[in-house]
Design an enzyme around this catalytic site. Structure first.
Site, PDB file in Angstrom:
ATOM      1  N   ARG A 184       0.802  -1.229   0.000  1.00  0.00           N
ATOM      2  CA  ARG A 184       0.000   0.000   0.000  1.00  0.00           C
ATOM      3  C   ARG A 184       0.833   1.277   0.000  1.00  0.00           C
ATOM      4  O   ARG A 184       0.551   2.208  -0.743  1.00  0.00           O
ATOM      5  CB  ARG A 184      -0.928   0.032   1.230  1.00  0.00           C
ATOM      6  N   LYS A 192      26.113  -3.890  -2.411  1.00  0.00           N
ATOM      7  CA  LYS A 192      27.576  -3.950  -2.536  1.00  0.00           C
ATOM      8  C   LYS A 192      28.235  -3.319  -1.317  1.00  0.00           C
ATOM      9  O   LYS A 192      29.454  -3.209  -1.252  1.00  0.00           O
ATOM     10  CB  LYS A 192      28.033  -3.164  -3.776  1.00  0.00           C
ATOM     11  N   HIS A 242       5.621   5.589  11.621  1.00  0.00           N
ATOM     12  CA  HIS A 242       5.096   5.548  10.250  1.00  0.00           C
ATOM     13  C   HIS A 242       4.153   6.749  10.126  1.00  0.00           C
ATOM     14  O   HIS A 242       2.930   6.603  10.099  1.00  0.00           O
ATOM     15  CB  HIS A 242       4.346   4.231  10.052  1.00  0.00           C
TER      16      HIS A 242
HETATM   17  C1  NCD Z   1       2.052  -1.111   8.111  1.00  0.00           C
HETATM   18  C2  NCD Z   1       3.556  -0.965   8.187  1.00  0.00           C
HETATM   19  O1  NCD Z   1       4.269  -1.156   7.194  1.00  0.00           O
HETATM   20  O2  NCD Z   1       3.995  -0.613   9.268  1.00  0.00           O
HETATM   21  N1  NCD Z   1       1.587  -1.252   6.810  1.00  0.00           N
HETATM   22  C3  NCD Z   1       1.269  -0.112   6.139  1.00  0.00           C
HETATM   23  O3  NCD Z   1       2.130   0.665   5.769  1.00  0.00           O
HETATM   24  N2  NCD Z   1      -0.035   0.151   5.934  1.00  0.00           N
HETATM   25  C4  NCD Z   1       1.481  -2.083   9.056  1.00  0.00           C
HETATM   26  C5  NCD Z   1       2.046  -3.460   9.146  1.00  0.00           C
HETATM   27  O4  NCD Z   1       2.960  -3.835   8.395  1.00  0.00           O
HETATM   28  O5  NCD Z   1       1.536  -4.196   9.983  1.00  0.00           O
END
Ligand code: NCD
Length: 312
Positions: A62, A90, A139
């Site tokens: 996503r 590398k 995130h």
């Molecule tokens: C999440 C992530 O990568 O932290 N995914 C995302 O970006 N929607 C959640 C997950 O991996 O559980």
């Protein structure tokens, strides 16, 4: 690149941590995301001539695709790196990679297994760096999507009772989301197996700002909550496979768990889902996780337009 957190000044800014954003700035990002809704179907040339580099050193479906779709919908282009065959294999370090890529792109979206990687990249990069997920740390762009979805579905964020459930220790989306929610007038409930409780640094920060119920019982809080945010167990971040095996399947949302939920409660999940939400829940009026995925495009359109200076 760091231009300082001037109020409502987004052009050239890095998006490393959600903690770098004020409530006012978050609300502005959500408003700009809303204004992107019509452009998401019509298209625009707002970012014509601009290039986004996606440097992903961890799996993604996503995040990467929605960044790329957002860029294309605004008339820009993408270049990407296949981390399996890039020079990092590398032995080239991240700083040199970033100092190379900044010559080819106007912004960099970086996903990395290591905490601190986005901060380091931002220190070296002349172009804005957007954290697309760093280890178990943060995130931030997912948190903007989560807030946007809550505001769109519930009409507000203030006044809500919100439960975060699942792997609160290794899940990075819940860390960014918890920091952001602490800027709103909400009540937070944390539901997780003992060994996956919310990490201490996040907990300490948010507890000074909003009421937090740690170790909440889902059955008990279900009739009160407005939002249930579920996450998967982050298997790849477990130091030891036996620990994961013990926890696998430790919690599950199915029709039975939802029997006493409010009719207008919403269920969110950053996805991917493994087994923590049964497929039978997908058709309930509460399930909103696929709408949440859809919102990823407009929110990332807004973030790109803001840091690249196409909107104020
Ligand atoms: C999440 C992530 O990568 O932290 N995914 C995302 O970006 N929607 C959640 C997950 O991996 O559980």
């Amino acid at each position: 690149m760091f231009l300082g957190a001037l109020k409502l000044e987004f052009q050239g800014r890095d998006i490393v941590s959600i903690e770098d954003f004020s409530r006012e700035e978050i609300n502005h990002i959500l408003d700009v995301s809303s204004s992107m809704e019509p452009l998401s179907s019509k298209g625009s040339d707002m970012l014509k001539g601009k290039i986004l580099a996606t440097l992903f050193f961890e799996p993604s479906t996503r995040t990467r695709l929605s960044f790329e779709a957002a860029m294309l919908k605004l008339g820009g282009s993408n270049i990407g790196l296949d981390s399996e065959i890039a020079s990092i294999k590398k032995g080239e370090n991240l700083a040199d990679t970033v100092r190379t890529v900044e010559n080819y792109a106007d912004a960099i979206a970086l996903r990395h297994i290591l905490e601190g990687a986005a901060k380091l990249a931002a220190e070296f990069s002349k172009v804005p760096v957007i954290n697309a997920g760093t280890g178990a740390e943060e995130h931030p762009t997912q948190a903007f999507i989560d807030l946007y979805t809550i505001r769109k579905e519930k009409g507000k964020i203030d006044g809500l009772k919100i439960a975060l459930m699942g792997d609160l220790r290794y899940g990075r989306t819940v860390h960014s989301l918890a920091y952001a929610l602490a800027l709103f007038n909400i009540e937070l409930y944390l539901v997780s197996p003992e060994s996956l409780r919310m990490r201490k640094d996040v907990l300490q920060t948010i507890k000074t700002k909003i009421p937090v119920t740690e170790d909440a019982n889902l059955e008990t809080i279900m009739p009160q909550i407005d939002v249930l945010y579920v996450t998967r167990i982050q298997r790849e971040r477990f130091p030891d496979a036996a620990e994961y095996a013990k926890l696998k399947g430790a919690y599950k949302i199915d029709l039975k768990t939802l029997h006493n939920a409010k009719k207008d409660m919403i269920i969110l999940h950053p996805l991917p889902r493994i087994d923590e939400i049964e497929a039978e829940v997908d058709n309930t009026p509460q399930a909103r996780y696929f709408q949440q995925v859809g919102n990823g495009v407009v929110v990332r359109m807004a973030l790109l337009a803001l840091v690249l200076g196409a909107v104020k």
